[in-house]
Design a protein around this motif. Structure first.
Motif, mmCIF file in Angstrom:
data_model
loop_
_atom_site.group_PDB
_atom_site.id
_atom_site.type_symbol
_atom_site.label_atom_id
_atom_site.label_comp_id
_atom_site.label_asym_id
_atom_site.label_seq_id
_atom_site.Cartn_x
_atom_site.Cartn_y
_atom_site.Cartn_z
ATOM 1 N N ASN A 1 3.659 9.720 -1.426
ATOM 2 C CA ASN A 1 2.296 9.527 -1.938
ATOM 3 C C ASN A 1 2.216 8.383 -2.945
ATOM 4 O OD1 ASN A 1 1.415 11.742 -0.402
ATOM 5 N ND2 ASN A 1 1.976 13.149 -2.045
ATOM 6 N N GLU A 2 2.798 7.236 -2.613
ATOM 7 C CA GLU A 2 2.676 6.044 -3.441
ATOM 8 C C GLU A 2 1.876 4.963 -2.716
ATOM 9 O OE1 GLU A 2 5.858 8.460 -4.123
ATOM 10 O OE2 GLU A 2 6.269 6.828 -2.717
ATOM 11 N N GLU A 3 1.157 4.172 -3.478
ATOM 12 C CA GLU A 3 0.579 2.933 -2.955
ATOM 13 C C GLU A 3 1.627 1.833 -3.114
ATOM 14 O OE1 GLU A 3 -3.214 -0.065 -3.692
ATOM 15 O OE2 GLU A 3 -2.285 1.000 -5.362
ATOM 16 N N THR A 4 1.731 0.939 -2.135
ATOM 17 C CA THR A 4 2.710 -0.138 -2.196
ATOM 18 C C THR A 4 2.064 -1.478 -1.873
ATOM 19 O OG1 THR A 4 3.351 0.065 0.132
ATOM 20 C CG2 THR A 4 4.557 1.420 -1.451
ATOM 21 N N ILE A 5 2.580 -2.518 -2.518
ATOM 22 C CA ILE A 5 2.274 -3.898 -2.160
ATOM 23 C C ILE A 5 3.619 -4.562 -1.881
ATOM 24 C CG2 ILE A 5 1.219 -6.082 -2.829
ATOM 25 C CD1 ILE A 5 -0.826 -3.905 -2.691
ATOM 26 N N SER A 6 3.757 -5.159 -0.714
ATOM 27 C CA SER A 6 5.039 -5.728 -0.301
ATOM 28 C C SER A 6 4.884 -7.204 0.031
ATOM 29 C CB SER A 6 5.594 -4.985 0.920
ATOM 30 O OG SER A 6 5.662 -3.599 0.670
ATOM 31 N N CYS A 7 5.953 -7.913 -0.209
ATOM 32 C CA CYS A 7 6.006 -9.347 0.070
ATOM 33 C C CYS A 7 7.204 -9.581 0.978
ATOM 34 C CB CYS A 7 6.133 -10.110 -1.247
ATOM 35 S SG CYS A 7 6.644 -11.827 -1.098
ATOM 36 N N THR A 8 6.991 -10.141 2.172
ATOM 37 C CA THR A 8 8.093 -10.412 3.090
ATOM 38 C C THR A 8 8.321 -11.917 3.192
ATOM 39 O OG1 THR A 8 6.798 -10.635 5.145
ATOM 40 C CG2 THR A 8 7.361 -8.399 4.417
ATOM 41 N N TYR A 9 9.577 -12.286 3.411
ATOM 42 C CA TYR A 9 9.943 -13.702 3.451
ATOM 43 C C TYR A 9 11.027 -13.899 4.506
ATOM 44 C CZ TYR A 9 11.402 -18.321 1.737
ATOM 45 O OH TYR A 9 11.706 -19.666 1.627
ATOM 46 N N ASP A 10 10.746 -14.733 5.482
ATOM 47 C CA ASP A 10 11.732 -15.063 6.512
ATOM 48 C C ASP A 10 11.548 -16.523 6.905
ATOM 49 O OD1 ASP A 10 13.643 -15.089 8.441
ATOM 50 O OD2 ASP A 10 12.534 -13.906 9.910
ATOM 51 N N GLU B 1 14.588 -9.880 12.211
ATOM 52 C CA GLU B 1 14.619 -11.322 12.452
ATOM 53 C C GLU B 1 13.361 -11.816 13.162
ATOM 54 O OE1 GLU B 1 17.520 -14.714 14.532
ATOM 55 O OE2 GLU B 1 17.994 -12.575 14.687
ATOM 56 N N GLY B 2 12.768 -12.870 12.584
ATOM 57 C CA GLY B 2 11.601 -13.490 13.194
ATOM 58 C C GLY B 2 10.337 -12.673 13.090
ATOM 59 N N THR B 3 10.292 -11.708 12.155
ATOM 60 C CA THR B 3 9.118 -10.840 12.022
ATOM 61 C C THR B 3 8.797 -10.645 10.538
ATOM 62 O OG1 THR B 3 10.220 -8.687 11.791
ATOM 63 C CG2 THR B 3 9.977 -9.561 14.022
ATOM 64 N N ASP B 4 7.688 -9.957 10.293
ATOM 65 C CA ASP B 4 7.365 -9.518 8.926
ATOM 66 C C ASP B 4 7.538 -8.009 8.807
ATOM 67 O OD1 ASP B 4 5.296 -8.517 10.407
ATOM 68 O OD2 ASP B 4 3.691 -9.467 9.272
ATOM 69 N N VAL B 5 8.359 -7.433 9.672
ATOM 70 C CA VAL B 5 8.559 -5.982 9.723
ATOM 71 C C VAL B 5 9.731 -5.601 8.826
ATOM 72 C CG1 VAL B 5 9.038 -3.994 11.184
ATOM 73 C CG2 VAL B 5 7.649 -5.890 12.055
ATOM 74 N N MET B 6 9.468 -4.703 7.895
ATOM 75 C CA MET B 6 10.475 -4.303 6.918
ATOM 76 C C MET B 6 11.361 -3.188 7.457
ATOM 77 S SD MET B 6 8.066 -4.294 3.514
ATOM 78 C CE MET B 6 6.889 -3.163 4.258
#
Length: 576
Positions: A246-255, A331-336
């Motif tokens: 039950n948390e809100e999250t903000i995520s930053c992805t980098y590839d 690889e090659g995605t923004d999927v964590m």
């Protein structure tokens, strides 16, 4: 969620699936990626494609969509949804109205209705036709997006077919990610901005991970970072306690060329991606000197929509615990992927309008207690148990305590304390994690072996043969061998824990150093005791209960060494 008052947690944990034969889960609505045991998507050209029954569309029009495989090939899994070609490309559009119900099901994602199609079984298929109904309002050009699974380890995502709208509607411009380099002036921590820093002893540039925040009347700006690889993500979340769920999250992805900011929530031990709805602005990300830095500005109030349609509001005018998590993207995605290292959690709730320096740690309280009890049990009392039995039998010659030699009473007391501390620690951690976990499975099994060995040792002590028994010598050897074996397994368990990738790297490094120091000092001390013992035995040509073989001052120094080791090793738990 329960432990202490109000908490800000930042967690982005994505569940790792072993494959879904009955269709993609709800968490795939926006990630749109088959999470098959850390397997990356195929990078070669896809053999599959999407066919549409029309070349353009109007609102409310029904369109036949066919997923196709080449001759001689099939697919056993699939996902299909529709989104805008430009502008807000996150929102899933329209509704799938007709599909073969024996093999296919429609999934309702984030505020829509039956807006994604997926398989119901893993029966091989050559083609599949479904019907999609466009929204009643004009949405502009759209993209049909599919994922095809050929086998567990062979799948393709982002197979697309664009469909233009018959009306030339202009797409709404959304906030984009800036190309700015992100930097942090750590000297401003506690002055013009608040900070969360980890490890506890760091001051800024030497911190492995952290977060800064400033607040205006309507918005909060956060900058966060973590020591990680170039193909990775950093996530920050807000929760009412220090437990995940039950948390809100903000995520930053980098590839490399793929950089995204994602809004999400953790319903449990996994992350669900949410629509940003263009609420984040001033987004920027950069990878500098082994650290991924991300910054964004958000309104104080943001909502999370559960897949059950329940809406939860997060208002940064209220205090929250904050946790920072980091890990790899496919690889090659923004999927964590699921993070392997424990997230860092603020020790106290953060009030975002108060600019002070906060500290965080990675281990929950029960895990810390587990570690401390094991350290005291095995470094201190485990060491004393061994040394007293082998080198200090002549201690207090001729003296007895409760009808038994003093050395034996000390040996037995140390052994019982080792067993009690191990048992309590064992129970605490199994209650905390509800049994074994994949992340620390080997450490857990070794812990079970240690606990079993301790129980056997205690039982053996209770049924040991008398001094004149013909089995006494056999018992002594078995008792010695089992004791040494359990001690060695306990040491191995420590090394395994600090090399699982489960703890933050700085904590693992310190833990490995302390474990090696513990074993090195234990070996050195036993060599010293052995030298003194053999020298005295050689001098007296005989060893008996009244012949002190090792100076008592050495036992005092040895005990002080163990106490210092316990104190220093405790830093591996409380200092990180």
């Amino acid at each position: 969620m329960s432990l202490q008052g109000v908490t800000v947690i930042i967690l982005t944990v994505v569940v790792v699936a072993e494959g879904f034969g009955d269709g993609a889960p709800l968490s795939s609505c926006l990630t749109f990626f088959p999470k098959h045991d850390h397997v990356d998507k195929q990078i070669c050209a896809t053999p599959y494609w999407i066919e549409l029954s029309v070349s353009s569309f109007i609102p409310s029009q029904e369109i036949d969509v066919t997923l196709m495989a080449p001759i001689g090939q099939t697919f056993i899994g699939y996902m299909l949804n529709v989104h805008r070609q430009a502008g807000d490309t996150e929102e899933l559009l329209g509704r799938f109205t007709r599909f073969p119900s024996d093999s296919t099901k429609a999934v309702t994602c984030i505020g829509g209705k039956e807006n994604m199609i997926t398989h119901k079984s893993n029966t091989p298929m050559k083609e599949l036709t479904v019907t999609w109904k466009a929204p009643e309002y004009e949405v502009g050009n759209v993209t049909f997006r599919a994922a095809f699974v050929k086998s567990f380890r062979e799948f393709w995502t982002d197979v697309t077919n664009n469909l233009p709208s018959q009306s030339n509607v202009q797409q709404t411009v959304v906030n984009t990610i800036l190309a700015n380099k992100v930097s942090v002036d750590y000297d401003d921590c506690g002055k013009t901005m608040g900070c969360l820093l980890y490890p506890k002893y760091c001051n800024g540039a030497d911190c492995d991970t952290g977060l800064t925040y400033t607040m205006t009347n309507t918005h909060t700006t956060l900058t966060f970072w973590a020591w990680t690889t170039p193909q990775s993500y950093v996530s920050v979340g807000f929760s009412d306690d220090r437990l995940m769920g039950n948390e809100e999250t903000i995520s930053c992805t980098y590839d490399g060329n793929i950089v995204t900011f994602q809004h999400g929530n953790n319903p449990s031990y996994y992350n669900q991606r949410q629509y940003k709805r263009d609420q984040l602005k001033d987004m920027a990300s950069s990878y500098v000197d082994g650290k991924l830095f991300c910054t964004f500005t958000r309104p104080h109030v943001m909502n999370v929509t559960e897949y059950s349609s329940q809406i939860t509001t997060y208002d940064l005018n209220n205090p929250y615990y904050v946790m920072i998590a980091w890990g790899h993207v496919f690889e090659g995605t923004d999927v964590m992927s699921k993070h392997t290292e424990l997230p860092v959690t603020s020790l106290n709730p953060i009030q975002f309008n108060q600019y002070i320096i906060h500290r965080g740690d990675a281990l929950p309280l029960l895990t810390q207690i587990h570690g401390i009890l094991m350290l005291v049990g095995w470094i201190l009392f485990g060491g004393l148990t061994t040394v007293i039995a082998r080198y200090y039998r002549p201690i207090f010659p001729g003296k007895q305590l409760c009808g038994t030699s003093v050395w034996f009473q000390i040996h037995r007391a140390a052994a019982i304390l080792t067993a009690l501390l191990t048992a309590v620690s064992f129970i605490i951690i199994f209650v905390k994690v509800y049994g074994l976990t994949n992340d620390t499975e080997l450490h857990g099994w070794l812990g079970i072996a240690v606990m079993s060995g301790v129980v056997l040792q205690l039982f053996g002590g209770l049924v040991r043969p008398g001094q004149t028994s013909p089995y006494r010598n056999i018992f002594n050897w078995v008792h010695w061998f089992l004791g040494k074996g359990v001690f060695i397994v306990a040491v191995v368990s420590c090394f395994v824990l600090f090399n699982t990738g489960f703890l933050p790297k700085v904590q693992e490094k310190f833990g490995n150093i302390m474990t090696a120091l513990w074993i090195g000092l234990q070996v050195i001390w036993e060599l010293v005791f052995e030298v003194y013992k053999r020298r005295r035995v050689g001098e007296d040509n005989k060893l008996n209960e009244s012949t002190p073989t090792t100076p008592n001052i050495l036992l005092v120094l040895y005990s002080v060494t163990l106490l210092a080791l316990v104190a220093l090793a405790s830093l591996a738990i409380f200092f990180f």
